[in-house]
Design an enzyme around this catalytic site. Structure first.
Site, PDB file in Angstrom:
ATOM      1  CE  LYS A  13      -2.455  -0.763   3.760  1.00  0.00           C
ATOM      2  NZ  LYS A  13      -1.881  -2.032   4.251  1.00  0.00           N
ATOM      3  NE  ARG A  88      -3.919  -1.101  10.530  1.00  0.00           N
ATOM      4  CZ  ARG A  88      -2.859  -0.605   9.903  1.00  0.00           C
ATOM      5  NH1 ARG A  88      -2.851   0.614   9.442  1.00  0.00           N
ATOM      6  NH2 ARG A  88      -1.789  -1.368   9.747  1.00  0.00           N
ATOM      7  NE  ARG A 127       7.995  -2.585   5.655  1.00  0.00           N
ATOM      8  CZ  ARG A 127       6.717  -2.265   5.822  1.00  0.00           C
ATOM      9  NH1 ARG A 127       5.983  -1.912   4.784  1.00  0.00           N
ATOM     10  NH2 ARG A 127       6.171  -2.329   7.015  1.00  0.00           N
ATOM     11  NE  ARG A 160       7.006  -0.237   9.960  1.00  0.00           N
ATOM     12  CZ  ARG A 160       5.793  -0.173   9.420  1.00  0.00           C
ATOM     13  NH1 ARG A 160       5.646   0.383   8.230  1.00  0.00           N
ATOM     14  NH2 ARG A 160       4.744  -0.643  10.049  1.00  0.00           N
ATOM     15  NE  ARG A 171       2.624  -4.599  11.210  1.00  0.00           N
ATOM     16  CZ  ARG A 171       3.551  -4.327  10.295  1.00  0.00           C
ATOM     17  NH1 ARG A 171       4.740  -4.905  10.341  1.00  0.00           N
ATOM     18  NH2 ARG A 171       3.295  -3.485   9.316  1.00  0.00           N
TER      19      ARG A 171
HETATM   20  P1  AMP Z   1       1.276   0.481   9.224  1.00  0.00           P
HETATM   21  O1  AMP Z   1       2.450   1.354   8.918  1.00  0.00           O
HETATM   22  O2  AMP Z   1       0.031   0.869   8.474  1.00  0.00           O
HETATM   23  O3  AMP Z   1       1.600  -0.984   9.101  1.00  0.00           O
HETATM   24  O4  AMP Z   1       0.917   0.732  10.770  1.00  0.00           O
HETATM   25  C1  AMP Z   1       1.873   0.449  11.788  1.00  0.00           C
HETATM   26  C2  AMP Z   1       1.176   0.307  13.128  1.00  0.00           C
HETATM   27  O5  AMP Z   1       0.529   1.540  13.476  1.00  0.00           O
HETATM   28  C3  AMP Z   1       0.061  -0.734  13.175  1.00  0.00           C
HETATM   29  O6  AMP Z   1       0.565  -2.042  13.398  1.00  0.00           O
HETATM   30  C4  AMP Z   1      -0.753  -0.222  14.363  1.00  0.00           C
HETATM   31  O7  AMP Z   1      -0.120  -0.503  15.602  1.00  0.00           O
HETATM   32  C5  AMP Z   1      -0.688   1.290  14.155  1.00  0.00           C
HETATM   33  N1  AMP Z   1      -1.806   1.764  13.286  1.00  0.00           N
HETATM   34  C6  AMP Z   1      -1.711   2.211  12.011  1.00  0.00           C
HETATM   35  N2  AMP Z   1      -2.923   2.562  11.536  1.00  0.00           N
HETATM   36  C7  AMP Z   1      -3.808   2.316  12.538  1.00  0.00           C
HETATM   37  C8  AMP Z   1      -5.219   2.452  12.665  1.00  0.00           C
HETATM   38  N3  AMP Z   1      -5.984   2.892  11.654  1.00  0.00           N
HETATM   39  N4  AMP Z   1      -5.783   2.103  13.854  1.00  0.00           N
HETATM   40  C9  AMP Z   1      -5.046   1.657  14.881  1.00  0.00           C
HETATM   41  N5  AMP Z   1      -3.710   1.476  14.820  1.00  0.00           N
HETATM   42  C10 AMP Z   1      -3.089   1.802  13.668  1.00  0.00           C
END
Ligand code: AMP
Length: 217
Positions: A13, A88, A127, A160, A171
């Site tokens: 994404k 989410r 990554r 990360r 996740r």
């Molecule tokens: P991402 O970079 O989208 O994989 O997000 C990294 C982390 O941020 C996720 O594993 C969650 O802990 C938190 N996070 C990101 N977006 C959300 C969301 N919409 N609601 C809750 N936690 C989020």
């Protein structure tokens, strides 16, 4: 175009969102980037989010909801946005509906990018990203020219902390349980476009372009 970008973590994404941003000239609002920035700056929200993110769980809806609402309000009257990583869960779908309704706006499309979990696991554990400029690399498919160093700005690349195999599995489980069900909400509304996320970034980008053209037609 007002778009939300759905799909499991690591499906691509972020990479595709950057392309769409450049092609459509609309801002890319990444929930994960906003949270990581808050953690880096040590804000109150960032302090609350840090440990939750390290476990790969979702931060409280109100915390991320406020950040997103603030960004969307600031964009009122502009030509659109691409929301990546939000909503989410079903509560976040409702919160987003409410913010958009208050701005007299509605979503044009929910783009769902899909790939098998084993492929995602491979992608995420390999990554690496640049803590300075945000560029993302993959040690097998898109390695940096210099070992461990960002092509764009020369900073040392990092993994990360939530890209380790254990956290990635958690996740993915969170995605299956909480996020996958919201796909049906957008399907029922008739705005869902499902795109195969397997292949090169160019191939996937071409599929997304076609899906968005169909949406605009
Ligand atoms: P991402 O970079 O989208 O994989 O997000 C990294 C982390 O941020 C996720 O594993 C969650 O802990 C938190 N996070 C990101 N977006 C959300 C969301 N919409 N609601 C809750 N936690 C989020």
């Amino acid at each position: 175009m007002r778009l939300v970008f759905l799909g499991p973590p690591g499906v691509g994404k972020g990479t595709q969102a950057e392309r769409i941003r450049a092609e459509l000239d609309i801002p890319h609002l990444s929930a994960g980037d906003m949270l990581r920035e808050a953690v880096r700056r040590g804000t109150e929200g960032g302090r609350k989010a840090r440990a939750i993110m390290e476990r790969g769980e979702l931060v409280p809806d109100a915390l991320i909801g406020e950040m997103i609402a603030e960004k969307l309000r600031a964009l009122e009257g502009t030509k659109g946005f691409l929301l990546d990583g939000y909503p989410r869960n079903t509560a976040q779908v409702e919160a987003l509906d409410a913010v958009l309704a208050s701005l007299n706006a509605r979503l044009d499309k929910a783009l769902l990018l899909v790939a098998p979990e084993e492929e995602i696991l491979r992608r995420l554990t390999l990554r690496r990203s640049c803590p300075s400029c945000g560029a993302v690399y993959h040690l097998a498919h898109r390695p940096p020219r210099g070992v461990g160093v960002c092509d764009a700005c020369g900073a040392r690349l990092v993994q990360r902390s939530d890209d380790t195999e254990e956290v990635v599995r958690s996740r993915l489980a969170v995605y299956r349980r909480q996020t996958a069900p919201i796909v049906e909400i957008y399907r029922r509304r008739g705005i869902l476009a499902e795109v195969d996320g397997i292949g090169s970034a160019d191939e996937v980008a071409a599929r997304i372009r076609r899906a968005l053209q169909d949406a605009a037609a």
